[in-house]
Design an enzyme around this catalytic site. Structure first.
Site, PDB file in Angstrom:
ATOM      1  CG  PHE A  73      33.290   7.130 -15.728  1.00 56.06           C
ATOM      2  CD1 PHE A  73      32.021   7.119 -15.155  1.00 56.06           C
ATOM      3  CD2 PHE A  73      33.855   8.346 -16.061  1.00 56.06           C
ATOM      4  CE1 PHE A  73      31.345   8.315 -14.912  1.00 56.06           C
ATOM      5  CE2 PHE A  73      33.191   9.535 -15.822  1.00 56.06           C
ATOM      6  CZ  PHE A  73      31.931   9.517 -15.247  1.00 56.06           C
ATOM      7  CG  ASP A  90      39.630   4.942 -13.688  1.00 54.68           C
ATOM      8  OD1 ASP A  90      39.694   5.207 -12.461  1.00 54.68           O
ATOM      9  OD2 ASP A  90      38.979   5.623 -14.495  1.00 54.68           O
ATOM     10  CE1 TYR A 122      34.892  12.742  -8.496  1.00 53.09           C
ATOM     11  CE2 TYR A 122      36.783  14.101  -9.068  1.00 53.09           C
ATOM     12  CZ  TYR A 122      35.771  13.245  -9.441  1.00 53.09           C
ATOM     13  OH  TYR A 122      35.645  12.895 -10.762  1.00 53.09           O
ATOM     14  CE  LYS A 123      34.305   8.664  -8.730  1.00 52.20           C
ATOM     15  NZ  LYS A 123      32.885   9.012  -8.856  1.00 52.20           N
ATOM     16  NE  ARG A 131      26.626   5.684  -8.569  1.00 55.45           N
ATOM     17  CZ  ARG A 131      27.691   6.372  -9.033  1.00 55.45           C
ATOM     18  NH1 ARG A 131      28.595   5.757  -9.781  1.00 55.45           N
ATOM     19  NH2 ARG A 131      27.823   7.645  -8.784  1.00 55.45           N
TER      20      ARG A 131
END
Lengths: 397, 397
Positions: B113, B184, B209-210, B356
């Protein structure tokens, strides 16, 4: 002339409480809970990922920053919000050191809030190039500003005593010596008039859960003087400080604005509560607020000193040299504060012997100050604090 | 065998929405809004500063960390929460570099990321001692792990393609070369079974938050392997990582626990929502979750490929090498995704051409996946995406 103070109707304060700790955690503004529910239910729950656009989440950090800017004499677009104050201190200090690559001294004072000093220590160890952190007594800072100093980093209002630095004079001295100036406004924003533009400091940082009533863990802010912004090298170069976060480029390219001081995904719920909380400042004249703050604290000092000779004023007696808080030193300050809190007069204790009382003219009036002094008189003069139940140590107050 | 999946009754999802973007922002758990209201009204509003003790705010970051620990195979007490993921990446990387003072290479990959790479860049510039960040293609990482490498820093599941690194194999290779390993887990925690203890990596970081449904801006987490914790030098040495935060000492003295990786005042409202959100994991068996995730994504690939020959699978075909998301490459992916969203099938777009779709077995079932494929078929095969209204660029999806 602004709106009349106090504006108690804009806050939800428990019955029977005289709250003299707004310098630590501000009270609940009316509408904050409703706003949080709206954000959680309607925006997050109802709009899900789309809310970043449809509910304006992307713009929120900047909008909130602009409101804070208005309270510290900064132009719109010069304040970034997010993270915690400690992180913002690190950002400002790292960027400031890059601006003076040939100097190795960071000058602060021994009255600064410990976390500011700790963050400087961490940065110094991370860089590991012989930087030194000097922390003279607050009154010796001016004399210590030499041409060795890369950065002067101070908190305007001392968290324990309320003693206030002269921002203009110190910033001028820092600049005369070629140093960069960073002001921590944790106990200033919303407490005393601040004109950061006139002061000309390069950086200011602050938190929003004290006098700005943003709630526990509300995000922090950082100001950078507009003329230096585009030269700043962000140490904490996160994607939301990137010029094009969603282009997903491999290399960092800082935003061409104060947004380069943003880091990661903003705490939308807390930012929304803060945005709501900042509405109470509409129409407030900071000169009126300061006058009311001084009137409250003068009454407090007068009433407490008249009643309690065993308490020693630990704040400057001159109101002009004091922020919006008053502290008294008392050997048994810890249990005495617990006894006060049990009686609805809420201040806090700071080691080793400081009883701290904050004045927030948005929601305090003179009658409450007199009443608080009466309760303090009872607790101190009748040695109520001797009761063992007030001696158990908790972690915060 | 854990509880049956999905557990839709534990979430509040809008009618008519098939949400395939839980890999970006999870949905609203039942009870989260109520919990926030309670924290704001009863704890902040009603208990004010006392709530740090009386409402358990001081302990909250650790309690939440322990719950996350349980989801990534970490022991209680080994996960600190707070800040954003970018900040946690910086912390882990800065501490890791200190552990290998004679090496100058940080090895990541070009599928990481961007913010992780940006934070590494910022740290490298801050230290300014000739560190290099290498970002080979993900499949070349193993070959690039040499004895020059101080730290290997990777995201397990690729945010664009869902391609999954073999954590155990890479960690073994890193250790064999004498490097420190940082994982990560942004797209892993709550998405795939993770056993960070067995993997033996020194650090892991992640966001909540995912797949953990903590809400927009929920705090991040950092894990440190227990045997190294007390030797870690925190670069971001804030007061809440101090051994005695309220002693207000002048010098930093790290907590004798993972708490040394905390920094500033925790975001109590967001942490409380996250704490509530983590309750949905009670009784969930991660092996069941993984099996359901694979079943959903296999159905999705099969249905979409059968219907839409113009879409190209951008994720590994082998489910064992894929996280809990599936991506398709499509030249007109941006407007196509907007058209899908307008029809209630919510995924997202990542530049340059990735559509996605995330799979969250806690609240998705097979029938929804088939229905989503039907809508995709309509949008792609009937070229619904040609409508100009789907071409306006917003900032996020």
């Amino acid at each position: 002339m602004g709106v009349a103070l106090p504006r108690k109707e804009m806050f939800d304060i428990p019955e029977g409480v005289i709250y003299l700790d707004g310098n630590s955690l501000g009270v609940l503004p009316i509408g904050a809970a409703e706003r949080a529910t709206e954000v959680i239910r309607d925006e997050w729950g109802g709009q899900l990922i789309k809310a970043w656009n449809t509910a304006g989440w992307m713009a929120l950090p900047t909008e909130v920053g602009d409101r804070i800017a208005g309270l510290i004499g900064a132009p719109a677009g010069s304040v970034a919000t997010g993270d915690t104050l400690s992180i913002k201190v690190y950002q400002a200090l790292a960027a400031a050191l890059k601006m003076r690559p040939n100097r190795r001294v960071i000058l602060s004072d021994n009255g600064n809030f410990p976390s500011d000093l700790y963050m400087a220590e961490g940065l110094i160890k991370t860089i590991d190039k012989g930087y030194a952190l000097r922390t003279p007594a607050p009154e010796d800072v001016l004399a210590e500003i030499t041409e060795e100093v890369a950065v002067v980093m101070l908190t305007q209002v001392d968290y324990r005593t309320g003693r206030m630095h002269d921002m203009d004079a110190i910033t001028r001295a820092a600049h005369a010596a070629g140093a960069v100036m960073i002001w921590d406004l944790a106990h200033s924003a919303g407490a005393v008039p601040v004109d950061i533009s006139a002061c000309n400091a390069e950086f200011a940082v602050g938190c929003t859960y004290k006098y700005l009533n943003g709630g526990p863990g509300a995000p922090a802010f950082i100001y950078a003087r507009p003329d230096i912004t585009l030269d700043l090298e962000p140490a904490l170069s996160g994607w939301l400080g990137h010029a094009a976060p969603f282009a997903m480029e491999q290399a960092y390219r800082p935003a061409m604005s104060t947004e380069r001081l943003r880091v990661g995904t903003p705490s939308i719920v807390q930012l929304s509560i803060l945005q709501e909380a900042l509405k109470v400042w509409e129409g407030v004249d900071m000169a009126d607020l300061r006058a009311a703050s001084i009137a409250l604290s003068e009454t407090f000092i007068h009433e407490v000193e008249a009643r309690c000779p065993t308490l020693t004023l630990a704040s400057p007696r001159d109101a002009a040299r004091r922020g919006s808080q008053v502290s008294f030193a008392f050997e048994h300050g810890y249990p005495a504060m617990q006894a006060l809190i049990a009686r609805g007069v809420i201040g806090d204790f700071r080691a080793p012997n400081i009883m701290r009382f904050g004045f927030t003219p948005l929601y305090l009036d003179q009658a409450e100050i007199v009443r608080a002094a009466e309760v303090i008189e009872d607790v101190i003069n009748n040695e109520v604090w001797r009761d063992p139940k007030y001696h158990a140590r908790s972690r915060v107050t």
